[in-house]
Design an enzyme around this catalytic site. Structure first.
Site, PDB file in Angstrom:
ATOM      1  N   GLY A   1       5.265 -10.471 -11.384  1.00  0.00           N
ATOM      2  CA  GLY A   1       3.854 -10.240 -11.714  1.00  0.00           C
ATOM      3  C   GLY A   1       3.491 -10.793 -13.065  1.00  0.00           C
TER       4      GLY A   1
ATOM      5  N   LEU B   1       0.815  -1.229   0.000  1.00  0.00           N
ATOM      6  CA  LEU B   1       0.000   0.000   0.000  1.00  0.00           C
ATOM      7  C   LEU B   1       0.848   1.277   0.000  1.00  0.00           C
ATOM      8  CD1 LEU B   1      -2.973  -0.979   2.352  1.00  0.00           C
ATOM      9  CD2 LEU B   1      -2.776  -1.166  -0.120  1.00  0.00           C
ATOM     10  N   LYS B   2       2.134   1.121   0.072  1.00  0.00           N
ATOM     11  CA  LYS B   2       3.070   2.270  -0.001  1.00  0.00           C
ATOM     12  C   LYS B   2       2.545   3.482   0.761  1.00  0.00           C
ATOM     13  CE  LYS B   2       5.307   0.943  -4.351  1.00  0.00           C
ATOM     14  NZ  LYS B   2       4.512  -0.215  -4.822  1.00  0.00           N
ATOM     15  N   LEU B   3       2.337   3.305   2.054  1.00  0.00           N
ATOM     16  CA  LEU B   3       1.773   4.379   2.880  1.00  0.00           C
ATOM     17  C   LEU B   3       2.743   5.569   2.941  1.00  0.00           C
ATOM     18  CD1 LEU B   3       0.382   2.215   5.831  1.00  0.00           C
ATOM     19  CD2 LEU B   3      -0.842   3.016   3.811  1.00  0.00           C
ATOM     20  N   HIS B   4       2.173   6.754   2.894  1.00  0.00           N
ATOM     21  CA  HIS B   4       2.996   7.965   2.909  1.00  0.00           C
ATOM     22  C   HIS B   4       2.122   9.136   3.355  1.00  0.00           C
ATOM     23  CE1 HIS B   4       6.014  10.702   0.535  1.00  0.00           C
ATOM     24  NE2 HIS B   4       5.926  10.993   1.816  1.00  0.00           N
TER      25      HIS B   4
ATOM     26  N   ASN C   1       0.760  10.545  12.273  1.00  0.00           N
ATOM     27  CA  ASN C   1      -0.519  10.206  12.897  1.00  0.00           C
ATOM     28  C   ASN C   1      -1.454   9.485  11.925  1.00  0.00           C
ATOM     29  OD1 ASN C   1      -2.484  10.430  15.128  1.00  0.00           O
ATOM     30  ND2 ASN C   1      -3.600  11.652  13.615  1.00  0.00           N
TER      31      ASN C   1
HETATM   32  O1  C5P Z   1       6.601  -6.104 -13.850  1.00  0.00           O
HETATM   33  P1  C5P Z   1       5.834  -7.065 -12.982  1.00  0.00           P
HETATM   34  O2  C5P Z   1       4.434  -7.316 -13.455  1.00  0.00           O
HETATM   35  O3  C5P Z   1       6.588  -8.358 -12.721  1.00  0.00           O
HETATM   36  O4  C5P Z   1       5.730  -6.315 -11.584  1.00  0.00           O
HETATM   37  C1  C5P Z   1       5.233  -6.990 -10.457  1.00  0.00           C
HETATM   38  C2  C5P Z   1       4.974  -6.034  -9.339  1.00  0.00           C
HETATM   39  O5  C5P Z   1       6.161  -5.387  -8.936  1.00  0.00           O
HETATM   40  C3  C5P Z   1       3.957  -4.947  -9.685  1.00  0.00           C
HETATM   41  O6  C5P Z   1       2.891  -5.077  -8.765  1.00  0.00           O
HETATM   42  C4  C5P Z   1       4.688  -3.648  -9.534  1.00  0.00           C
HETATM   43  O7  C5P Z   1       3.959  -2.719  -8.749  1.00  0.00           O
HETATM   44  C5  C5P Z   1       5.983  -4.007  -8.824  1.00  0.00           C
HETATM   45  N1  C5P Z   1       7.149  -3.365  -9.471  1.00  0.00           N
HETATM   46  C6  C5P Z   1       7.876  -2.445  -8.756  1.00  0.00           C
HETATM   47  N2  C5P Z   1       8.983  -1.877  -9.300  1.00  0.00           N
HETATM   48  C7  C5P Z   1       9.377  -2.186 -10.546  1.00  0.00           C
HETATM   49  C8  C5P Z   1       8.649  -3.127 -11.294  1.00  0.00           C
HETATM   50  C9  C5P Z   1       7.525  -3.696 -10.712  1.00  0.00           C
HETATM   51  O8  C5P Z   1       7.540  -2.151  -7.602  1.00  0.00           O
HETATM   52  N3  C5P Z   1      10.443  -1.627 -11.064  1.00  0.00           N
END
Ligand code: C5P
Length: 235
Positions: free
Chosen positions: A207, A62-65, A69
């Site tokens: 992915g 979820l890459k919270l940022h 709080n």
């Molecule tokens: O490219 P691929 O489909 O294998 O990516 C898998 C996951 O890795 C994706 O959910 C993507 O958000 C993340 N990703 C990342 N940084 C990258 C490439 C992919 O965080 N350079």
């Protein structure tokens, strides 16, 4: 059965498709990554339940940022899910990271916090413009140092950064952007799974190469047959 040191990114169009992937691959892989697309889609609760039922690790990306709080209250809201891994941006600051860790402990969560260094979509120009640092390697190192000092559990880092970050032995390193198999045109510019794991990644994230393939299970089995003697598998 040994499991592949990989998280499969569940980025399918629908959560029904994601659930099918989980059922199909859960005996083979360490865990599954659920990101924005699937978490904010219909039936995400069913997807999370399926991952749990299959006893795989859940990586909630979820890459919270936000201000400390807001981030800590978000983590408390996620207590019911209690993910195994959760991402947050290191650029949110050391206090945000430290407070997040305190919240994990206070709520007795098993969650390991992973810091995102520099998004790989940002280049030298972006890096100079946003962070006044055109050397992206130095910037990634600075971020890793903040993560290390705040004592969060790990980092998301690219295959190219792994060498640079070896010094941070205690931090778990998870590497996305990797490929299982080479296409003719990507021999040089791509990081391969076996290289990332050899160069210090604890786990990789894969992915589309898997979820978009005709037969994800066959693909993984083929990879296993070709690489079973390497250190890519865990108990
Ligand atoms: O490219 P691929 O489909 O294998 O990516 C898998 C996951 O890795 C994706 O959910 C993507 O958000 C993340 N990703 C990342 N940084 C990258 C490439 C992919 O965080 N350079």
């Amino acid at each position: 059965m040994k499991k592949f040191k990989a998280f499969i990114a569940l980025d399918c169009k629908t959560n029904n498709e994601n659930i099918r992937i989980v059922k199909n691959l859960s005996s083979q892989v360490f865990g599954f990554k659920v990101g924005y697309r699937s978490f904010y889609s219909k039936d995400s609760e069913k997807l999370l339940a399926e991952i749990k039922k299959n006893k795989c690790f859940l990586f909630l990306d979820l890459k919270l940022h936000d201000i400390p709080n807001t981030v800590t209250t978000a983590i408390t809201s996620l207590s019911k899910i209690n993910p195994d891994y959760l991402t947050l941006h290191i650029s949110g600051g050391k206090t945000m990271l430290e407070q997040s860790l305190i919240t994990i402990k206070k709520n007795k969560l098993k969650t390991k916090l992973l810091g995102v260094t520099l998004l790989t979509s940002l280049d030298r120009k972006d890096s100079k413009l946003i962070f006044s640092e055109k050397n992206t390697n130095s910037l990634v190192y600075k971020f890793a140092n903040i993560a290390n000092e705040s004592k969060i559990h790990g980092l998301i880092c690219s295959g190219q950064d792994l060498g640079n970050l070896q010094l941070f032995k205690k931090l778990i390193k998870i590497t996305p952007g990797v490929k299982l198999f080479a296409r003719k045109d990507d021999q040089k510019r791509v990081t391969f799974v076996h290289d990332a794991l050899k160069n210090g990644a604890d786990y990789v994230v894969i992915g589309r190469e898997i979820i978009d393939s005709k037969n994800p299970l066959e693909l993984l089995k083929k990879y296993y047959e070709e690489n079973k003697n390497k250190d890519l598998w865990t108990n």
